[in-house]
Scaffold this motif. Structure first.
Motif, PDB file in Angstrom:
ATOM      1  N   ILE A 212       0.840  -1.208   0.000  1.00 34.70           N
ATOM      2  CA  ILE A 212       0.000   0.000   0.000  1.00 34.70           C
ATOM      3  C   ILE A 212       0.868   1.248   0.000  1.00 34.70           C
ATOM      4  O   ILE A 212       0.654   2.192  -0.798  1.00 34.70           O
ATOM      5  CB  ILE A 212      -0.947  -0.022   1.208  1.00 34.70           C
ATOM      6  CG1 ILE A 212      -1.942  -1.178   1.094  1.00 34.70           C
ATOM      7  CG2 ILE A 212      -1.693   1.312   1.327  1.00 34.70           C
ATOM      8  CD1 ILE A 212      -2.859  -1.309   2.274  1.00 34.70           C
ATOM      9  N   ALA A 213       1.862   1.252   0.893  1.00 35.66           N
ATOM     10  CA  ALA A 213       2.734   2.428   0.976  1.00 35.66           C
ATOM     11  C   ALA A 213       3.510   2.628  -0.319  1.00 35.66           C
ATOM     12  O   ALA A 213       3.825   3.774  -0.704  1.00 35.66           O
ATOM     13  CB  ALA A 213       3.682   2.264   2.161  1.00 35.66           C
ATOM     14  N   ALA A 214       3.822   1.513  -1.005  1.00 40.61           N
ATOM     15  CA  ALA A 214       4.589   1.615  -2.256  1.00 40.61           C
ATOM     16  C   ALA A 214       3.702   1.927  -3.461  1.00 40.61           C
ATOM     17  O   ALA A 214       4.205   2.031  -4.584  1.00 40.61           O
ATOM     18  CB  ALA A 214       5.338   0.302  -2.480  1.00 40.61           C
ATOM     19  N   GLY A 215       2.395   2.077  -3.264  1.00 39.65           N
ATOM     20  CA  GLY A 215       1.494   2.404  -4.348  1.00 39.65           C
ATOM     21  C   GLY A 215       1.271   1.274  -5.324  1.00 39.65           C
ATOM     22  O   GLY A 215       0.941   1.518  -6.496  1.00 39.65           O
ATOM     23  N   GLN A 216       1.435   0.009  -4.822  1.00 37.36           N
ATOM     24  CA  GLN A 216       1.275  -1.143  -5.708  1.00 37.36           C
ATOM     25  C   GLN A 216      -0.164  -1.657  -5.747  1.00 37.36           C
ATOM     26  O   GLN A 216      -0.504  -2.466  -6.613  1.00 37.36           O
ATOM     27  CB  GLN A 216       2.204  -2.279  -5.249  1.00 37.36           C
ATOM     28  CG  GLN A 216       3.674  -1.913  -5.257  1.00 37.36           C
ATOM     29  CD  GLN A 216       4.545  -2.955  -4.575  1.00 37.36           C
ATOM     30  OE1 GLN A 216       4.079  -4.038  -4.232  1.00 37.36           O
ATOM     31  NE2 GLN A 216       5.828  -2.630  -4.382  1.00 37.36           N
ATOM     32  N   MET A 217      -1.012  -1.197  -4.815  1.00 40.25           N
ATOM     33  CA  MET A 217      -2.386  -1.662  -4.758  1.00 40.25           C
ATOM     34  C   MET A 217      -3.301  -0.741  -5.541  1.00 40.25           C
ATOM     35  O   MET A 217      -3.098   0.487  -5.594  1.00 40.25           O
ATOM     36  CB  MET A 217      -2.868  -1.749  -3.308  1.00 40.25           C
ATOM     37  CG  MET A 217      -1.977  -2.556  -2.386  1.00 40.25           C
ATOM     38  SD  MET A 217      -1.702  -4.260  -2.910  1.00 40.25           S
ATOM     39  CE  MET A 217      -3.345  -4.910  -2.809  1.00 40.25           C
TER      40      MET A 217
ATOM     41  N   ARG B 102      -6.538  -5.158  -6.630  1.00 44.10           N
ATOM     42  CA  ARG B 102      -5.525  -5.738  -7.485  1.00 44.10           C
ATOM     43  C   ARG B 102      -4.149  -5.302  -7.001  1.00 44.10           C
ATOM     44  O   ARG B 102      -3.969  -4.193  -6.493  1.00 44.10           O
ATOM     45  CB  ARG B 102      -5.729  -5.291  -8.949  1.00 44.10           C
ATOM     46  CG  ARG B 102      -6.991  -5.832  -9.596  1.00 44.10           C
ATOM     47  CD  ARG B 102      -6.910  -7.351  -9.752  1.00 44.10           C
ATOM     48  NE  ARG B 102      -8.073  -7.900 -10.433  1.00 44.10           N
ATOM     49  CZ  ARG B 102      -9.119  -8.418  -9.803  1.00 44.10           C
ATOM     50  NH1 ARG B 102      -9.153  -8.434  -8.465  1.00 44.10           N
ATOM     51  NH2 ARG B 102     -10.125  -8.917 -10.492  1.00 44.10           N
ATOM     52  N   TRP B 103      -3.189  -6.244  -7.114  1.00 42.74           N
ATOM     53  CA  TRP B 103      -1.803  -5.964  -6.671  1.00 42.74           C
ATOM     54  C   TRP B 103      -0.860  -6.244  -7.825  1.00 42.74           C
ATOM     55  O   TRP B 103      -0.814  -7.363  -8.338  1.00 42.74           O
ATOM     56  CB  TRP B 103      -1.465  -6.843  -5.460  1.00 42.74           C
ATOM     57  CG  TRP B 103      -0.064  -6.646  -4.935  1.00 42.74           C
ATOM     58  CD1 TRP B 103       0.738  -5.562  -5.080  1.00 42.74           C
ATOM     59  CD2 TRP B 103       0.701  -7.599  -4.169  1.00 42.74           C
ATOM     60  NE1 TRP B 103       1.944  -5.734  -4.460  1.00 42.74           N
ATOM     61  CE2 TRP B 103       1.942  -7.001  -3.871  1.00 42.74           C
ATOM     62  CE3 TRP B 103       0.439  -8.881  -3.699  1.00 42.74           C
ATOM     63  CZ2 TRP B 103       2.936  -7.639  -3.155  1.00 42.74           C
ATOM     64  CZ3 TRP B 103       1.421  -9.510  -2.964  1.00 42.74           C
ATOM     65  CH2 TRP B 103       2.665  -8.902  -2.690  1.00 42.74           C
TER      66      TRP B 103
ATOM     67  N   GLY C 159       5.082  -8.881 -11.018  1.00 40.28           N
ATOM     68  CA  GLY C 159       3.977  -8.475 -11.863  1.00 40.28           C
ATOM     69  C   GLY C 159       2.673  -8.648 -11.117  1.00 40.28           C
ATOM     70  O   GLY C 159       2.641  -8.640  -9.879  1.00 40.28           O
ATOM     71  N   PRO C 160       1.546  -8.801 -11.857  1.00 41.87           N
ATOM     72  CA  PRO C 160       0.262  -8.968 -11.178  1.00 41.87           C
ATOM     73  C   PRO C 160       0.244 -10.236 -10.313  1.00 41.87           C
ATOM     74  O   PRO C 160       0.618 -11.314 -10.782  1.00 41.87           O
ATOM     75  CB  PRO C 160      -0.733  -9.070 -12.346  1.00 41.87           C
ATOM     76  CG  PRO C 160      -0.040  -8.432 -13.493  1.00 41.87           C
ATOM     77  CD  PRO C 160       1.411  -8.751 -13.342  1.00 41.87           C
ATOM     78  N   VAL C 161      -0.211 -10.079  -9.052  1.00 43.40           N
ATOM     79  CA  VAL C 161      -0.338 -11.205  -8.115  1.00 43.40           C
ATOM     80  C   VAL C 161      -1.815 -11.478  -7.931  1.00 43.40           C
ATOM     81  O   VAL C 161      -2.592 -10.572  -7.601  1.00 43.40           O
ATOM     82  CB  VAL C 161       0.330 -10.910  -6.775  1.00 43.40           C
ATOM     83  CG1 VAL C 161       0.209 -12.111  -5.841  1.00 43.40           C
ATOM     84  CG2 VAL C 161       1.781 -10.515  -6.949  1.00 43.40           C
ATOM     85  N   SER C 162      -2.247 -12.716  -8.145  1.00 46.93           N
ATOM     86  CA  SER C 162      -3.656 -13.074  -8.079  1.00 46.93           C
ATOM     87  C   SER C 162      -4.213 -12.868  -6.673  1.00 46.93           C
ATOM     88  O   SER C 162      -3.545 -13.220  -5.682  1.00 46.93           O
ATOM     89  CB  SER C 162      -3.843 -14.530  -8.495  1.00 46.93           C
ATOM     90  OG  SER C 162      -5.161 -14.959  -8.212  1.00 46.93           O
TER      91      SER C 162
END
Length: 828
Positions: A581-586, A608-609, A615-618
């Motif tokens: 979240i802090a890294a802006g990946q969500m 989505r992550w 890459g995208p993690v399910s």
């Protein structure tokens, strides 16, 4: 002659007057004629009227009792023959009513003929019936008393002190060893039978009683003719005349040999008991059964540091720790069997406690009262010795941790339980990296302090049921007993604990003001496995530890390589997810929900992550990890805020519609969840009437009443609820009518084989029918084909969501599209 007759007549007259005064009957018998002259008292005594009464010698003999006739005749003959000084006799006469009275008669011959034969007899009759009856009653009583005394083995005696002659019962003589009565018995005879050692004492007691100093009451020994010695009890009472001189003594005699023998035995027992009681090195208490102490020996006083009176005042509640769970068991066993043994915590007078071995028995005293004896042995030193022996046998003397021996014992027990129940346990082997350098550089004393510091540091990281042991040198082993039935969960728990240990070891240890950096190589194995032994487990963990050491030290390695890879991957995902979240990946994406005309009537926000490397993690991968690790709370709060902000953006763009967001059961049950919702709505300024919270049926399994209360409170804000994946959970349908629900979402598992699968088709139709009756909106998830959509529309489904209409996409992209969702433009 005339003068003589006159004098006789005067004498007779005076006699009549005297007899009239004493109510005695007078008779005057003319022997030759047999006629009798009597006075009034004579006739009245027999119940006759004096005026009509006539007595003769013949009528008098007829009235005489047949049993007394011989006696009266003999007395008269003896008197007439000069063998008796006077005529005195007692006999019975029949009265006018036929009853018998006792008569005491005194008479004298007052005239003789020339041949010396009696001519006239003058005499008196005195009614002594009351006295005779009293004597008879006394005689009967004496006979009964004599029988009772004889039956009880009591001899009675009566001695005339003027003649020194004693009359005794046969039992009296039996008390001196005689089977037949002794011919003569006096005081000298009695004294001669008293044992020479008691003779002076007995004589002194006899003389004192005879002098009026109390009754005669003395016990003494007597020697029987067969030389045996017996104890006798003599009780006597002296009788004194008007001058104070004793003239008679009477009493009883009892053989008390058995009692004296029993008393001697009891005295010997009491003496021995007293010696044991006072000289015992163990504390001894005597108490009532309810704990009131009545006696304490000197050892008990020293043990409790109290005097005997102070111990008696305290009783059980002040001497025994009443919270000791062993006390009720001891009392119950003692009541059942009469005796019991146990160990209890006792309390000294100063309040300090000590553990004692207690042996208690119940007994009855001579009066039948119930008492208890308690033998108390202070086992403080013994317990300390046992603890020391146990410490030396099972614990490491340096760190105080369990040693290899205790570890292997517990490991064997855990393995047996695991093989029986299937519960998975964990063994962790820890070897300190380069610990030899500390010993070589600073000495073993410093090295020992480092080891103790590590032991102290690792202990709080484990549960109470886990075992941390030092098995030698710089090697430590952790046994985690049954963290889970599930392999994945047990593996995750093992990795989590191992990682905590690794991080704790990495912290510097400060010894004597100097810091020492210590790391550890950690090997992990799980149990049980088929045919596995405790030695096998330790060897597996040791092998895994060397794998971690060979990989560069300060690492964690699993004995199973496949598990190692899986665990490392899971740990990495968990680590990166916490930073996502802090890294802006969500990111939140939207998947619309359409009605039968293809118009968007709502949407679901999905998380989505996108990892910078992976890459995208399910969500199927990271959501379960988030749930188990607790990161779901952070993600859930972020989702709540993203949903409120999306509502505001849609409203600002003129595309206002309902949005659904998923809420984890763990998040929903947080005490401040309602406040979180209020804060998110207020911060974004969103309209709560367009926010739908999707919950799973699993949320309803536990604490349904609290769940309903929370839902109602949120519903009062305008928020609506949807049950996600309806039909796959375990909730009772009876709760549906109590819940403030807005919609049901049919899980895609029921949609994907429809309408060709009749079972799924029937389930979907049932859900739609039930929802219609409950006035609930229905959304079908996972709609991917036209056949599925057509069936749902025909069946009356309110909205559909799936790849047939649109894939999840960023909200900005969805709002920019101008295409109409008719079902033709959806891409798979």
């Amino acid at each position: 002659m005339k003068i003589r007759k006159h004098l006789l007549k005067e004498s007779e007259e005076r006699l009549r007057l005297a007899l009239a005064t004493t109510h005695q009957g007078l008779f005057d018998l003319n022997v030759p004629s047999g006629s009798v002259t009597v006075n009034r008292e004579y006739a009245t005594m027999l119940g006759y009227a004096y005026e009509s009464f006539h007595e003769t010698a013949e009528s008098w003999r007829a009235r005489l009792h047949p049993n007394d006739r011989e006696l009266v005749s003999k007395v008269y003959r003896d008197y007439a023959a000069g063998l008796r000084p006077d005529y005195r006799v007692e006999f019975r006469l029949r009265t006018s009513d036929g009853s018998w009275i006792w008569i005491y008669s005194v008479g004298a011959i007052v005239a003789y003929d020339i041949e010396g034969k009696p001519l006239r007899i003058l005499g008196t009759h005195l009614n002594i019936t009351e006295r005779k009856e009293a004597e008879l009653r006394q005689q009967e009583s004496d006979q009964r008393l004599s029988f009772a005394l004889d039956s009880a083995g009591i001899g009675d005696w009566n001695m005339d002190l003027r003649t020194n002659i004693a009359t005794r019962s046969l039992q009296h003589d039996r008390c001196f060893g005689y089977t037949e009565a002794v011919a003569e018995w006096g005081y000298d005879t009695f004294l001669a039978h008293v044992h020479e050692l008691d003779r002076e004492r007995v004589n002194s007691a006899y003389m004192a009683a005879m002098a009026g100093q109390g009754d005669h009451d003395v016990e003494f020994r007597t020697v029987w003719p067969d030389s045996s010695i017996h104890w006798l009890l003599s009780k006597g009472k002296f009788y004194f005349d008007d001058n104070g001189t004793a003239y008679r003594v009477a009493g009883i005699l009892i053989d008390v040999s058995k009692r004296k023998s029993a008393e001697a035995s009891m005295l010997a027992i009491e003496t021995r008991y007293s010696m044991l009681f006072e000289n015992s090195m163990d504390g001894v208490l005597q108490s009532t059964t309810d704990g009131v102490v009545v006696a304490a020996n000197s050892a008990a006083c020293a043990m409790f540091r109290l005097s005997e009176s102070e111990i008696c005042q305290k009783s059980r509640s002040g001497l025994v720790d009443m919270k000791d769970a062993r006390l009720p068991l001891l009392l119950a066993e003692r009541e059942l069997h009469g005796h019991a043994k146990s160990e209890l915590w006792m309390i000294r007078g100063d309040g300090s406690r000590f553990e004692a071995e207690i042996s208690s028995s119940l007994y009855n005293d001579h009066s039948g009262s119930r008492y208890a004896s308690l033998v108390i042995r202070d086992i403080t030193d013994r317990k300390k010795a046992e603890a020391d022996i146990n410490q030396l046998a099972f614990f490491d003397p340096l760190t105080g941790l369990p040693n290899r021996r205790l570890l292997m014992d517990r490991l064997g027990q855990t393995l047996s339980s695991a093989q029986r129940t299937g519960q998975i346990s964990v063994l962790i082997f820890i070897d300190l990296d380069h610990f030899k350098y500390i010993n070589d550089a600073r000495g073993h004393a410093v090295g020992d302090e480092v080891l103790k510091c590590i032991a102290h540091r690792l202990t709080p990281l484990l549960r109470q049921e886990d075992t941390l042991s030092r098995i030698g040198g710089d090697e430590f082993v952790v046994l985690m007993a049954s963290p889970s039935h599930d392999l994945d969960r047990a593996t995750h728990a093992a990795l989590a604990v191992a990682e905590k240990i690794r991080l704790a070891l990495s912290e510097p240890a400060t010894i004597e003001g100097q810091k020492f950096n210590v790391s550890g190589s950690i090997g992990v194995t799980l149990l049980p496995k088929y045919g596995q032994t405790a030695d096998d487990l330790l060897r597996e963990a040791d092998t895994a530890m060397y794998r971690a050491k060979n990989a560069g030290r300060n690492r964690i390695a699993f004995f199973e390589l496949t598990m190692q890879k899986k665990i490392e991957e899971r740990l990495a995902i968990e680590h990166d997810l916490a930073l996502a979240i802090a890294a802006g990946q969500m990111e939140m994406v939207l998947q619309p929900q359409v009605d039968v005309y293809g118009n968007a009537v709502g949407g679901e926000l999905l998380m989505r992550w996108t990892h910078p490397v992976r890459g995208p993690v399910s969500p199927a991968i990271f959501i379960p990890i988030a749930e188990e690790s607790g990161i779901i709370l952070q993600l859930g709060n972020w989702t709540l805020h993203q949903g409120c902000q999306a509502l505001v953006r849609l409203a600002a763009a003129g595309r206002q519609m309902d949005l659904s967001i998923n809420v984890s059961p763990h998040q929903f049950r947080q005490a401040d969840f309602i406040e979180q919702v209020r804060a998110a709505l207020a911060q974004a300024g969103a309209d709560p009437t367009h926010l739908i919270l999707e919950i799973t049926e699993g949320l309803l399994i536990e604490n349904i009443e609290d769940t309903i209360d929370r839902m109602l409170e949120l519903a009062r804000l305008g928020i609506r609820f949807s049950i996600d994946d309806f039909g796959t959970g375990y909730s009772s349908l009876s709760y549906l009518k109590r819940l403030p629900l807005f919609e049901l979402k049919i899980d895609k598992s029921f949609i994907q084989d429809m309408p060709r699968d009749p079972d799924d088709t029937a389930i979907v139709q049932s859900i739609l029918s039930m929802a219609k009756h409950l006035r609930l909106r229905v959304v079908a998830e996972g709609v991917e084909t036209r056949q599925q959509a057509d069936f749902l529309m025909a069946a009356g489904c309110d909205a559909m969501q799936g790849y047939l209409y649109a894939r999840p996409m960023p909200i900005d992209k969805w709002m920019q599209t101008e295409m109409t969702l008719t079902g033709e433009g959806g891409a798979r």
